[in-house]
Design a protein around this motif. Structure first.
Motif, mmCIF file in Angstrom:
data_model
loop_
_atom_site.group_PDB
_atom_site.id
_atom_site.type_symbol
_atom_site.label_atom_id
_atom_site.label_comp_id
_atom_site.label_asym_id
_atom_site.label_seq_id
_atom_site.Cartn_x
_atom_site.Cartn_y
_atom_site.Cartn_z
ATOM 1 N N VAL A 211 -33.549 40.331 14.051
ATOM 2 C CA VAL A 211 -33.099 41.077 15.233
ATOM 3 C C VAL A 211 -33.168 40.188 16.469
ATOM 4 O O VAL A 211 -32.220 40.120 17.268
ATOM 5 C CB VAL A 211 -33.956 42.346 15.424
ATOM 6 C CG1 VAL A 211 -33.681 42.985 16.794
ATOM 7 C CG2 VAL A 211 -33.682 43.345 14.312
ATOM 8 N N ALA A 212 -34.304 39.492 16.647
ATOM 9 C CA ALA A 212 -34.465 38.622 17.811
ATOM 10 C C ALA A 212 -33.423 37.515 17.821
ATOM 11 O O ALA A 212 -32.866 37.175 18.876
ATOM 12 C CB ALA A 212 -35.866 38.013 17.814
ATOM 13 N N LEU A 213 -33.128 36.974 16.655
ATOM 14 C CA LEU A 213 -32.157 35.890 16.567
ATOM 15 C C LEU A 213 -30.739 36.393 16.835
ATOM 16 O O LEU A 213 -29.975 35.767 17.571
ATOM 17 C CB LEU A 213 -32.250 35.240 15.186
ATOM 18 C CG LEU A 213 -31.452 33.963 14.967
ATOM 19 C CD1 LEU A 213 -31.764 32.908 16.014
ATOM 20 C CD2 LEU A 213 -31.740 33.411 13.557
ATOM 21 N N LYS A 214 -30.395 37.541 16.277
ATOM 22 C CA LYS A 214 -29.042 38.057 16.481
ATOM 23 C C LYS A 214 -28.821 38.465 17.931
ATOM 24 O O LYS A 214 -27.710 38.342 18.462
ATOM 25 C CB LYS A 214 -28.767 39.244 15.552
ATOM 26 C CG LYS A 214 -27.294 39.703 15.579
ATOM 27 C CD LYS A 214 -26.344 38.594 15.171
ATOM 28 C CE LYS A 214 -24.874 38.933 15.192
ATOM 29 N NZ LYS A 214 -24.443 40.279 14.944
ATOM 30 N N TRP A 215 -29.874 38.914 18.603
ATOM 31 C CA TRP A 215 -29.756 39.249 20.035
ATOM 32 C C TRP A 215 -29.272 38.031 20.812
ATOM 33 O O TRP A 215 -28.438 38.157 21.726
ATOM 34 C CB TRP A 215 -31.114 39.722 20.542
ATOM 35 C CG TRP A 215 -31.178 40.022 22.009
ATOM 36 C CD1 TRP A 215 -30.722 41.155 22.637
ATOM 37 C CD2 TRP A 215 -31.732 39.185 23.038
ATOM 38 N NE1 TRP A 215 -30.963 41.071 23.992
ATOM 39 C CE2 TRP A 215 -31.581 39.872 24.260
ATOM 40 C CE3 TRP A 215 -32.338 37.939 23.039
ATOM 41 C CZ2 TRP A 215 -32.009 39.344 25.479
ATOM 42 C CZ3 TRP A 215 -32.777 37.403 24.233
ATOM 43 C CH2 TRP A 215 -32.609 38.107 25.440
ATOM 44 N N LEU A 216 -29.749 36.863 20.452
ATOM 45 C CA LEU A 216 -29.282 35.635 21.105
ATOM 46 C C LEU A 216 -27.867 35.277 20.673
ATOM 47 O O LEU A 216 -27.006 34.968 21.514
ATOM 48 C CB LEU A 216 -30.218 34.474 20.756
ATOM 49 C CG LEU A 216 -31.605 34.476 21.388
ATOM 50 C CD1 LEU A 216 -32.480 33.419 20.738
ATOM 51 C CD2 LEU A 216 -31.512 34.231 22.893
ATOM 52 N N LEU A 217 -27.610 35.308 19.382
ATOM 53 C CA LEU A 217 -26.310 34.874 18.876
ATOM 54 C C LEU A 217 -25.173 35.771 19.355
ATOM 55 O O LEU A 217 -24.024 35.324 19.442
ATOM 56 C CB LEU A 217 -26.332 34.829 17.346
ATOM 57 C CG LEU A 217 -27.294 33.811 16.729
ATOM 58 C CD1 LEU A 217 -27.338 33.982 15.214
ATOM 59 C CD2 LEU A 217 -26.887 32.390 17.097
ATOM 60 N N ASP A 218 -25.495 37.022 19.681
ATOM 61 C CA ASP A 218 -24.467 37.942 20.196
ATOM 62 C C ASP A 218 -24.025 37.584 21.616
ATOM 63 O O ASP A 218 -22.996 38.085 22.084
ATOM 64 C CB ASP A 218 -24.998 39.376 20.206
ATOM 65 C CG ASP A 218 -24.908 40.049 18.845
ATOM 66 O OD1 ASP A 218 -24.198 39.527 17.958
ATOM 67 O OD2 ASP A 218 -25.551 41.107 18.659
ATOM 68 N N GLN A 219 -24.776 36.752 22.301
ATOM 69 C CA GLN A 219 -24.479 36.444 23.693
ATOM 70 C C GLN A 219 -23.453 35.308 23.796
ATOM 71 O O GLN A 219 -23.540 34.303 23.093
ATOM 72 C CB GLN A 219 -25.762 36.050 24.431
ATOM 73 C CG GLN A 219 -26.791 37.165 24.465
ATOM 74 C CD GLN A 219 -28.068 36.751 25.148
ATOM 75 O OE1 GLN A 219 -28.049 36.096 26.190
ATOM 76 N NE2 GLN A 219 -29.200 37.128 24.579
#
Length: 272
Positions: A211-219
């Motif tokens: 979740v933490a990683l995808k929050w970044l990759l979505d940006q």
């Protein structure tokens, strides 16, 4: 793998960080990362593992043109001659004739940014680096580099995760079309134990770290370089792409503390 295009290079949004991946175990970890699909490797002269990264690349059978390799010059090697020597050493250890991205690892007091970028520009003209960039640069340093000097900065690599607000730096970089590369994207493992992230993860059937990683990759314009030494962890990070966060998830993450910086050595710049 999604990529971001910057200063003539296409950089995969998700890479493998290699800090502390040293010795035979480090080489094995990089070989594993390449085997499971990573094509963006991040190292540095200070990491003491460029030889292992180079050996892993050589053993992988992956075509050089399919790889993005970043390395960095340490903050006490920023005089022009020292930069050239540092790159010579890095290329020799990596067994490469060029790197895709060469970064100033940390700013140094009294550094001559004009001379630094002039030297890096010549190395780019010589084909020894495809692009140049910076790491751990503050907003004032970025403005001096890009607005005043006109340096073709390809990225700023900084600590960025769910607990640290980088909106000012990110906003400036976006206005210039320059990506941010997030190191410590899972807050040195702390995200894995966060109850807010765990609740989001449970709803999606994934892990809190994903979740933490995808929050970044979505940006937009954000890349991430998580470190993982085991194939299982490396695959889990790649699988973060399958996570779909919704507005409620992002609102919950926005409510986490945003003032926690975990990488702050004595030689770091004044962040604010």
């Amino acid at each position: 793998m999604q990529t971001v295009t910057t200063q003539g290079i296409a950089m995969p949004k998700l890479g493998l960080g290699t800090f502390k991946l040293t010795g035979d175990a480090g080489q094995a970890a990089v070989e594993s990362g390449l085997a499971v699909g990573y094509r963006h490797l991040d190292t540095a002269e200070m990491y003491g593992n460029e030889e292992q990264v180079g050996a892993a690349i050589a053993a992988s059978g992956v075509a050089r043109d399919d790889l993005h390799v970043t390395t960095k010059v340490w903050h006490d090697h920023l005089a022009p001659d020292a930069i050239r020597r540092a790159l010579d050493d890095s290329l020799r250890k990596l067994r490469l004739d060029h790197v895709d991205l060469y970064l100033v690892h940390w700013p140094a007091p009294g550094m001559d940014l004009g001379a630094i970028f002039e030297t890096l520009g010549r190395l780019k003209e010589q084909g020894r680096i495809r692009a140049l960039g910076v790491a751990n640069f503050t907003l004032p340093l970025l403005r001096k580099s890009i607005d005043e000097i006109g340096a073709p900065v390809a990225c700023n690599q900084v600590e960025y995760h769910v607990y640290l607000d980088q909106s000012a730096v990110l906003g400036y970089l976006r206005s210039k079309g320059v990506p941010l590369v997030a190191y410590c994207p899972m807050a040195q493992g702390r995200a894995a134990d966060d109850p807010v992230l765990a609740k989001i993860a449970a709803r999606h059937g994934v892990s809190a770290g994903q979740v933490a990683l995808k929050w970044l990759l979505d940006q937009d314009g954000v890349c991430a370089i998580p470190k993982s030494s085991r194939a299982a962890g490396q695959c889990a990070n790649l699988d973060a792409w399958s996570v779909t966060l919704d507005d409620a998830d992002r609102e919950a993450i926005a409510g986490l503390p945003k003032d926690r910086r975990f990488v702050n050595p004595a030689f770091a710049p004044a962040w604010d």
